[in-house]
Design a protein around this motif. Structure first.
Motif, short mmCIF file in Angstrom:
data_model
loop_
_atom_site.label_atom_id
_atom_site.label_comp_id
_atom_site.label_asym_id
_atom_site.label_seq_id
_atom_site.Cartn_x
_atom_site.Cartn_y
_atom_site.Cartn_z
N UNK A 125 0.83 -1.20 0.00
CA UNK A 125 0.00 0.00 0.00
C UNK A 125 0.87 1.26 0.00
N UNK A 126 0.37 2.27 -0.65
CA UNK A 126 0.95 3.62 -0.57
C UNK A 126 -0.17 4.46 0.02
N UNK A 127 -0.08 4.71 1.31
CA UNK A 127 -1.21 5.27 2.03
C UNK A 127 -0.82 6.44 2.91
N UNK A 128 -1.77 7.35 3.10
CA UNK A 128 -1.59 8.43 4.07
C UNK A 128 -1.76 7.91 5.49
N UNK A 172 -0.90 5.87 8.92
CA UNK A 172 0.41 5.73 9.57
C UNK A 172 0.86 4.27 9.56
N UNK A 173 2.16 4.08 9.76
CA UNK A 173 2.77 2.77 9.66
C UNK A 173 2.17 1.77 10.65
N UNK A 174 1.89 2.21 11.86
CA UNK A 174 1.29 1.34 12.86
C UNK A 174 -0.09 0.85 12.41
N UNK A 175 -0.91 1.75 11.93
CA UNK A 175 -2.25 1.40 11.46
C UNK A 175 -2.17 0.40 10.31
N UNK A 176 -1.31 0.67 9.34
CA UNK A 176 -1.20 -0.19 8.17
C UNK A 176 -0.63 -1.56 8.53
N UNK A 177 0.32 -1.60 9.45
CA UNK A 177 0.89 -2.88 9.90
C UNK A 177 -0.18 -3.71 10.60
N UNK A 178 -0.94 -3.10 11.48
CA UNK A 178 -2.02 -3.82 12.17
C UNK A 178 -3.08 -4.29 11.19
N UNK A 179 -3.40 -3.47 10.21
CA UNK A 179 -4.39 -3.85 9.20
C UNK A 179 -3.92 -5.10 8.46
N UNK A 180 -2.66 -5.10 8.04
CA UNK A 180 -2.12 -6.26 7.32
C UNK A 180 -2.12 -7.50 8.20
N UNK A 181 -1.69 -7.33 9.43
CA UNK A 181 -1.57 -8.46 10.35
C UNK A 181 -2.94 -9.10 10.64
N UNK A 236 2.51 13.95 2.13
CA UNK A 236 1.23 13.27 2.05
C UNK A 236 0.58 13.55 0.71
N UNK A 237 -0.26 12.64 0.27
CA UNK A 237 -0.96 12.83 -0.99
C UNK A 237 -1.69 14.17 -0.98
N UNK A 238 -1.56 14.94 -2.01
CA UNK A 238 -1.02 14.65 -3.34
C UNK A 238 0.42 15.15 -3.58
N UNK A 239 1.23 15.33 -2.56
CA UNK A 239 2.61 15.78 -2.77
C UNK A 239 3.36 14.80 -3.66
N UNK A 240 4.18 15.31 -4.56
CA UNK A 240 4.90 14.45 -5.51
C UNK A 240 5.83 13.47 -4.80
N UNK A 250 5.13 -2.11 3.31
CA UNK A 250 4.16 -1.07 3.63
C UNK A 250 4.83 0.27 3.40
N UNK A 251 4.22 1.09 2.54
CA UNK A 251 4.75 2.41 2.26
C UNK A 251 3.79 3.47 2.80
N UNK A 252 4.05 3.87 4.00
CA UNK A 252 3.26 4.94 4.62
C UNK A 252 3.89 6.27 4.23
#
Length: 116
Positions: free
Chosen positions: A4-7, A9-18, A36-40, A27-29
């Motif tokens: 994922x390339x998500x806005x 946070x890393x903790x949230x995304x890690x828990x979601x995956x787990x 943050x999106x939409x920054x290049x 995981x690309x936070x």
């Protein structure tokens, strides 16, 4: 490689995956680059982290703005339709053919188009 390339946070995304058993390779936070999106910097992060050109990265999303930002920076793009994203009775429409590299009805359809 899938990640994922998500806005989020890393903790949230890690828990979601787990807890959801998501088969992410990484995981690309956006907090990793403090943009943050939409920054290049957000869209260029995968290529920089994995030492590949933007054209070797594909942004898969259901939001046209996300895909337009990625496409403008040279990433490949795949739109995945979510017909009930806006709730019952508020249909969403597919973008015009050619707007993105791939248009898919769902992730299974995208996998078929990619030959995987």
């Amino acid at each position: 490689m899938i990640g994922p390339l998500s806005n989020g946070n890393l903790s949230l995304l890690t828990n979601m995956a787990k807890f959801a058993g998501l088969p992410w390779d990484c995981i690309l936070s956006t907090e990793l680059v403090r943009h943050y999106k939409p920054d290049k910097e957000t869209y260029l992060m995968p290529g920089e982290f994995f030492d590949v050109e933007p054209a070797a990265v594909m942004m898969v999303a259901a939001h046209e703005g996300d895909l337009q930002a990625a496409k403008a920076l040279g990433l490949r793009t795949a739109y995945v339709h979510r017909p009930v994203e806006y709730g019952p009775g508020r249909a969403s429409t597919m973008p015009a053919a050619g707007r993105f590299d791939f248009l898919a009805r769902d992730l299974g359809d995208l996998a078929t188009q990619l030959g995987v």
